[in-house]
Design a protein around this motif. Structure first.
Motif, PDB file in Angstrom:
ATOM      1  N   LYS A   3       0.840  -1.190   0.000  1.00  0.00           N
ATOM      2  CA  LYS A   3       0.000   0.000   0.000  1.00  0.00           C
ATOM      3  C   LYS A   3       0.883   1.250   0.000  1.00  0.00           C
ATOM      4  O   LYS A   3       1.979   1.245   0.555  1.00  0.00           O
ATOM      5  N   LEU A   5       0.699   5.828   0.101  1.00  0.00           N
ATOM      6  CA  LEU A   5      -0.036   7.087   0.229  1.00  0.00           C
ATOM      7  C   LEU A   5       0.761   8.169  -0.489  1.00  0.00           C
ATOM      8  O   LEU A   5       1.934   8.389  -0.173  1.00  0.00           O
ATOM      9  N   GLU A  29      -3.569   5.366  -2.144  1.00  0.00           N
ATOM     10  CA  GLU A  29      -4.445   6.444  -1.705  1.00  0.00           C
ATOM     11  C   GLU A  29      -3.676   7.756  -1.827  1.00  0.00           C
ATOM     12  O   GLU A  29      -2.450   7.762  -1.982  1.00  0.00           O
ATOM     13  N   LEU A 108      -1.525   9.970   8.997  1.00  0.00           N
ATOM     14  CA  LEU A 108      -2.661   9.340   8.323  1.00  0.00           C
ATOM     15  C   LEU A 108      -2.289   7.938   7.850  1.00  0.00           C
ATOM     16  O   LEU A 108      -3.077   6.996   7.986  1.00  0.00           O
ATOM     17  N   ALA A 109      -1.091   7.793   7.302  1.00  0.00           N
ATOM     18  CA  ALA A 109      -0.650   6.501   6.772  1.00  0.00           C
ATOM     19  C   ALA A 109      -0.580   5.442   7.872  1.00  0.00           C
ATOM     20  O   ALA A 109      -1.019   4.306   7.689  1.00  0.00           O
ATOM     21  N   GLU A 111      -2.252   5.345  10.610  1.00  0.00           N
ATOM     22  CA  GLU A 111      -3.632   5.015  10.992  1.00  0.00           C
ATOM     23  C   GLU A 111      -4.237   3.994  10.030  1.00  0.00           C
ATOM     24  O   GLU A 111      -5.044   3.156  10.424  1.00  0.00           O
ATOM     25  N   LYS A 112      -3.825   4.067   8.760  1.00  0.00           N
ATOM     26  CA  LYS A 112      -4.362   3.188   7.734  1.00  0.00           C
ATOM     27  C   LYS A 112      -3.498   1.952   7.503  1.00  0.00           C
ATOM     28  O   LYS A 112      -3.805   1.142   6.619  1.00  0.00           O
ATOM     29  N   ILE A 114      -0.366   1.977   6.380  1.00  0.00           N
ATOM     30  CA  ILE A 114       0.419   2.204   5.163  1.00  0.00           C
ATOM     31  C   ILE A 114       1.823   2.641   5.555  1.00  0.00           C
ATOM     32  O   ILE A 114       1.991   3.544   6.381  1.00  0.00           O
TER      33      ILE A 114
END
Length: 223
Positions: A3, A5, A29, A108-109, A111-112, A114
């Protein structure tokens, strides 16, 4: 499953990186930031391109950047300098922008789930911004890993590419026309080939002209 980002603005470089990421990772993403930029229609462009690429895009506000220091991208009273000064970065430098973008992207990454972060900064053919340098990116990568106890890898596929080579990469990825006509690189907010007079447009056009010459002749090697 891999994955990534992408820090995305809808400009030439980040759009090329977006499609580079799609060719390298299973899931991609994107994240964009509203930092009070005068050419904020880039966010609409970013949303449109992300939709075309079938990439989820999140947009967050960082308006405080324009309040902390003066620069020509957030302060309407400042004109964009036509030429890069010899003794300092241009007044379009937004202090700390790439550091903050990548830091928020890293939060953010994580949290996901990534680990791969992608940014379109480059040192070979750039506008003199210190936060586009390879040394800075490598340093920030280590800092993010330590601060969040997470193993990030910041990818900079354009770091050592000239603008002509960035155009070549976009062509190889099959998105030359999209990058040329639908992205927004111009500091004055004009999509496509832009206003033609701001430093971002001049740099973009010089690279395009160089690449088009070899594209027409079929010469696979850039000078």
């Amino acid at each position: 499953m891999s994955k990534a980002l992408v820090v995305f603005s809808g400009g030439q470089d980040s759009t090329t990186c977006l499609f580079w990421a799609k060719s390298k990772f299973d899931e991609v993403e994107a994240v964009a930031f509203d930092y009070g930029q005068k050419h904020r229609n880039e966010l609409d462009v970013a949303a449109k391109i992300a939709k075309q690429a079938a990439v989820p895009l999140a947009i967050y506000s960082l308006n405080v950047l324009g309040q902390l220091s003066r620069n020509a991208l957030t302060d309407s009273s400042l004109e964009v300098e036509a030429e890069k000064p010899a003794d300092r970065p241009p007044n379009t430098l937004v202090e700390g922008r790439n550091m903050l973008f990548l830091t928020y992207a890293a939060i953010l990454a994580k949290e996901k789930g990534i680990a791969n972060l992608i940014t379109g900064v480059g040192q070979a053919d750039y506008s003199g911004y210190p936060d586009c340098r390879d040394e800075f990116i490598r340093s920030l990568n280590q800092t993010l890993n330590l601060s969040m106890d997470y193993h990030y890898q910041i990818h900079t596929p354009l770091m050592w590419k000239s603008k002509a080579e960035v155009w070549q990469l976009a062509d190889e990825l099959g998105v030359f026309d999209l990058v040329r006509f639908e992205t927004l690189t111009c500091y004055n907010g004009v999509p496509g080939d832009g206003c033609g007079v701001c430093p971002a447009c001049k740099l973009r056009k010089n690279g395009l002209d160089t690449y088009l010459k070899i594209r027409v002749t079929g010469d696979a090697k850039l000078p």
